[in-house]
Motif scaffolding. Sequence first.
Motif, PDB file in Angstrom:
ATOM      1  N   TYR A  81       0.816  -1.224   0.000  1.00 15.61           N
ATOM      2  CA  TYR A  81       0.000   0.000   0.000  1.00 15.61           C
ATOM      3  C   TYR A  81       0.850   1.274   0.000  1.00 15.61           C
ATOM      4  O   TYR A  81       0.419   2.315  -0.455  1.00 15.61           O
ATOM      5  CB  TYR A  81      -0.951   0.011   1.207  1.00 15.61           C
ATOM      6  N   ILE A  82       2.038   1.193   0.566  1.00 11.20           N
ATOM      7  CA  ILE A  82       2.864   2.406   0.671  1.00 11.20           C
ATOM      8  C   ILE A  82       4.001   2.450  -0.349  1.00 11.20           C
ATOM      9  O   ILE A  82       4.586   3.502  -0.586  1.00 11.20           O
ATOM     10  CB  ILE A  82       3.440   2.585   2.100  1.00 11.20           C
ATOM     11  N   ALA A  83       4.276   1.304  -0.966  1.00  8.97           N
ATOM     12  CA  ALA A  83       5.419   1.223  -1.890  1.00  8.97           C
ATOM     13  C   ALA A  83       5.394   2.281  -2.995  1.00  8.97           C
ATOM     14  O   ALA A  83       6.439   2.804  -3.371  1.00  8.97           O
ATOM     15  CB  ALA A  83       5.516  -0.180  -2.487  1.00  8.97           C
ATOM     16  N   PRO A  84       4.213   2.643  -3.527  1.00  7.68           N
ATOM     17  CA  PRO A  84       4.227   3.616  -4.628  1.00  7.68           C
ATOM     18  C   PRO A  84       4.693   5.010  -4.216  1.00  7.68           C
ATOM     19  O   PRO A  84       5.145   5.767  -5.068  1.00  7.68           O
ATOM     20  CB  PRO A  84       2.761   3.664  -5.082  1.00  7.68           C
ATOM     21  N   PHE A  85       4.562   5.371  -2.939  1.00 11.29           N
ATOM     22  CA  PHE A  85       4.802   6.766  -2.596  1.00 11.29           C
ATOM     23  C   PHE A  85       5.703   7.012  -1.377  1.00 11.29           C
ATOM     24  O   PHE A  85       6.159   8.144  -1.182  1.00 11.29           O
ATOM     25  CB  PHE A  85       3.457   7.482  -2.371  1.00 11.29           C
ATOM     26  N   VAL A  86       5.961   5.997  -0.567  1.00  7.33           N
ATOM     27  CA  VAL A  86       6.692   6.277   0.685  1.00  7.33           C
ATOM     28  C   VAL A  86       8.078   6.845   0.384  1.00  7.33           C
ATOM     29  O   VAL A  86       8.743   6.429  -0.569  1.00  7.33           O
ATOM     30  CB  VAL A  86       6.771   5.001   1.566  1.00  7.33           C
ATOM     31  N   SER A  87       8.473   7.818   1.186  1.00  2.00           N
ATOM     32  CA  SER A  87       9.739   8.506   0.954  1.00  2.00           C
ATOM     33  C   SER A  87      10.901   7.829   1.680  1.00  2.00           C
ATOM     34  O   SER A  87      12.006   7.722   1.143  1.00  2.00           O
ATOM     35  CB  SER A  87       9.584   9.953   1.429  1.00  2.00           C
ATOM     36  N   LEU A  88      10.658   7.374   2.907  1.00  2.00           N
ATOM     37  CA  LEU A  88      11.698   6.695   3.687  1.00  2.00           C
ATOM     38  C   LEU A  88      11.016   5.788   4.708  1.00  2.00           C
ATOM     39  O   LEU A  88      10.129   6.250   5.444  1.00  2.00           O
ATOM     40  CB  LEU A  88      12.580   7.735   4.399  1.00  2.00           C
ATOM     41  N   ILE A  89      11.436   4.526   4.745  1.00  2.00           N
ATOM     42  CA  ILE A  89      10.933   3.588   5.764  1.00  2.00           C
ATOM     43  C   ILE A  89      11.999   3.494   6.857  1.00  2.00           C
ATOM     44  O   ILE A  89      13.111   3.039   6.604  1.00  2.00           O
ATOM     45  CB  ILE A  89      10.643   2.201   5.150  1.00  2.00           C
ATOM     46  N   HIS A  90      11.649   3.960   8.070  1.00  2.00           N
ATOM     47  CA  HIS A  90      12.630   4.023   9.162  1.00  2.00           C
ATOM     48  C   HIS A  90      12.749   2.712   9.927  1.00  2.00           C
ATOM     49  O   HIS A  90      13.658   2.570  10.737  1.00  2.00           O
ATOM     50  CB  HIS A  90      12.211   5.091  10.184  1.00  2.00           C
ATOM     51  N   SER A  91      11.793   1.808   9.734  1.00  2.00           N
ATOM     52  CA  SER A  91      11.609   0.716  10.697  1.00  2.00           C
ATOM     53  C   SER A  91      11.878  -0.667  10.114  1.00  2.00           C
ATOM     54  O   SER A  91      11.152  -1.603  10.400  1.00  2.00           O
ATOM     55  CB  SER A  91      10.183   0.792  11.233  1.00  2.00           C
ATOM     56  N   VAL A  92      12.941  -0.807   9.350  1.00  2.00           N
ATOM     57  CA  VAL A  92      13.266  -2.115   8.777  1.00  2.00           C
ATOM     58  C   VAL A  92      14.048  -2.933   9.802  1.00  2.00           C
ATOM     59  O   VAL A  92      15.109  -2.505  10.261  1.00  2.00           O
ATOM     60  CB  VAL A  92      14.082  -1.959   7.475  1.00  2.00           C
ATOM     61  N   ASP A  93      13.498  -4.084  10.167  1.00  2.00           N
ATOM     62  CA  ASP A  93      14.155  -4.883  11.200  1.00  2.00           C
ATOM     63  C   ASP A  93      14.265  -6.369  10.860  1.00  2.00           C
ATOM     64  O   ASP A  93      14.457  -7.195  11.741  1.00  2.00           O
ATOM     65  CB  ASP A  93      13.466  -4.687  12.561  1.00  2.00           C
ATOM     66  N   SER A  94      14.131  -6.701   9.563  1.00  2.00           N
ATOM     67  CA  SER A  94      14.370  -8.100   9.170  1.00  2.00           C
ATOM     68  C   SER A  94      14.689  -8.186   7.681  1.00  2.00           C
ATOM     69  O   SER A  94      14.312  -7.302   6.905  1.00  2.00           O
ATOM     70  CB  SER A  94      13.161  -8.985   9.475  1.00  2.00           C
ATOM     71  N   LEU A  95      15.373  -9.278   7.329  1.00  2.00           N
ATOM     72  CA  LEU A  95      15.675  -9.530   5.917  1.00  2.00           C
ATOM     73  C   LEU A  95      14.385  -9.792   5.147  1.00  2.00           C
ATOM     74  O   LEU A  95      14.207  -9.314   4.024  1.00  2.00           O
ATOM     75  CB  LEU A  95      16.624 -10.735   5.797  1.00  2.00           C
ATOM     76  N   ASN A  96      13.485 -10.522   5.785  1.00  2.00           N
ATOM     77  CA  ASN A  96      12.209 -10.821   5.133  1.00  2.00           C
ATOM     78  C   ASN A  96      11.482  -9.537   4.741  1.00  2.00           C
ATOM     79  O   ASN A  96      11.005  -9.396   3.609  1.00  2.00           O
ATOM     80  CB  ASN A  96      11.356 -11.673   6.085  1.00  2.00           C
ATOM     81  N   LEU A  97      11.426  -8.589   5.657  1.00  2.00           N
ATOM     82  CA  LEU A  97      10.756  -7.319   5.355  1.00  2.00           C
ATOM     83  C   LEU A  97      11.464  -6.592   4.201  1.00  2.00           C
ATOM     84  O   LEU A  97      10.815  -6.083   3.292  1.00  2.00           O
ATOM     85  CB  LEU A  97      10.714  -6.444   6.618  1.00  2.00           C
ATOM     86  N   LEU A  98      12.791  -6.593   4.233  1.00  2.00           N
ATOM     87  CA  LEU A  98      13.544  -5.949   3.142  1.00  2.00           C
ATOM     88  C   LEU A  98      13.232  -6.600   1.794  1.00  2.00           C
ATOM     89  O   LEU A  98      13.107  -5.915   0.781  1.00  2.00           O
ATOM     90  CB  LEU A  98      15.046  -6.078   3.398  1.00  2.00           C
ATOM     91  N   GLN A  99      13.114  -7.915   1.809  1.00  5.83           N
ATOM     92  CA  GLN A  99      12.825  -8.628   0.555  1.00  5.83           C
ATOM     93  C   GLN A  99      11.448  -8.253   0.012  1.00  5.83           C
ATOM     94  O   GLN A  99      11.269  -8.070  -1.190  1.00  5.83           O
ATOM     95  CB  GLN A  99      12.926 -10.142   0.771  1.00  5.83           C
ATOM     96  N   ILE A 100      10.481  -8.108   0.921  1.00  2.25           N
ATOM     97  CA  ILE A 100       9.123  -7.733   0.483  1.00  2.25           C
ATOM     98  C   ILE A 100       9.126  -6.282  -0.018  1.00  2.25           C
ATOM     99  O   ILE A 100       8.513  -5.962  -1.043  1.00  2.25           O
ATOM    100  CB  ILE A 100       8.114  -7.888   1.650  1.00  2.25           C
ATOM    101  N   ILE A 101       9.809  -5.412   0.693  1.00  3.04           N
ATOM    102  CA  ILE A 101       9.893  -4.012   0.239  1.00  3.04           C
ATOM    103  C   ILE A 101      10.525  -3.969  -1.155  1.00  3.04           C
ATOM    104  O   ILE A 101      10.059  -3.269  -2.055  1.00  3.04           O
ATOM    105  CB  ILE A 101      10.693  -3.144   1.236  1.00  3.04           C
ATOM    106  N   ASN A 102      11.584  -4.760  -1.332  1.00  3.45           N
ATOM    107  CA  ASN A 102      12.259  -4.807  -2.627  1.00  3.45           C
ATOM    108  C   ASN A 102      11.308  -5.259  -3.741  1.00  3.45           C
ATOM    109  O   ASN A 102      11.263  -4.672  -4.826  1.00  3.45           O
ATOM    110  CB  ASN A 102      13.451  -5.762  -2.530  1.00  3.45           C
ATOM    111  N   LYS A 103      10.523  -6.297  -3.424  1.00  7.75           N
ATOM    112  CA  LYS A 103       9.599  -6.848  -4.424  1.00  7.75           C
ATOM    113  C   LYS A 103       8.538  -5.811  -4.815  1.00  7.75           C
ATOM    114  O   LYS A 103       8.245  -5.609  -5.997  1.00  7.75           O
ATOM    115  CB  LYS A 103       8.927  -8.108  -3.845  1.00  7.75           C
TER     116      LYS A 103
END
Length: 226
Positions: free
Chosen positions: A79-101
Motif C-alpha cells: 500500500y505504501i510502496a508507490p509513494f513512501v519517501s523513507l521507511i525508518h523501521s526495517v528490522d528483518s531480511l524478510n521485510l527488506l525482501q518484500i519491500i524490494n519486491k
Amino acid sequence: MNQMIQENIQKIKATLPSNVLLLAVSKTKPNEDILQAYACGCRDFGENKVQEMTAKYEQLPKDIRWHLIGHLQTNKVKYIAPFVSLIHSVDSLNLLQIINKEAQKCNRVIPCLLQFHIATEETKFGLSLDEAEEILKSQEFLQLKNVEIRGVMGMASCTDDEIQVRNEFKQLKSIFDVLHTKYFPTQSFKEISMGMSGDYPIAVEEGSTIVRVGSSIFGERKYTSD
Ligand SMILES: *Cc1c(COP(=O)(O)O)cnc(C)c1O
C-alpha cells in the motif's frame, strides 16, 4: 487555525542545526494540523500506521514526503510502496525482501533505515548489530536492487535518566559508524534517525540527522498506539 503548531515548529527549528531534518510526526492528528505545519514549510511527515498514512497521502499535497516510522507488517508494504519517501523501521531480511519486491513492481528504489534496539525496554522493535551484519553479509541481501539502505534508526528508553538516554544514542551512532565503514562506504549512507519530543536535543548532540517530533509540535496525542 492553530497558531501553536506554527510557533512550536519555529521554536524547534531555531534550535536545530541546518543539517538536521525536523520530521513532523503527525500520527493520530487531522489533516488541518498537518496543513498548518505545511504552511510553515514542513514537507516531511512521519506516520506509524499504513492505513492512516495512505489516507493522508491521498488527501494532502503531493509534495509531502511521507516517512513510515512504525512497525511495518509485510502484507501492508504494497500500500505504501508507490509513494513512501523513507521507511525508518526495517528490522528483518524478510521485510527488506518484500519491500524490494513491491518497489520493483512500482519501478522504484525505496530508501530504508535499519532500526536498532538500543533501549532497555523489551517491547521496542529493532535489530542488534550482530543481526544486522548477518543480513548485510547474506547473498539474499546483496541481490536486492530496489531498496537502498540510507542509515539507522533507534528509540531511546523512556526514562528521565539523561545519561542513559545519551548512552543509548551514542550506541546508535557507533553502530552507524561500523556499518558505514564496513558495508556502506558511500555518501548516501548518512542518516541517523534518533530523538523524539522528550529527548531530541540530546540526540542532536550525539549526531542525529533526523529528529522525529510529534507532541512538541502538535500537542499530546489522545490515543497512543505504541
Ligand atoms: C510517536 C513516535 C515519535 C514521536 O513521539 P513524540 O514523543 O510525540 O515526539 C517518534 N518516533 C516514533 C517511532 C514514534 O512512534
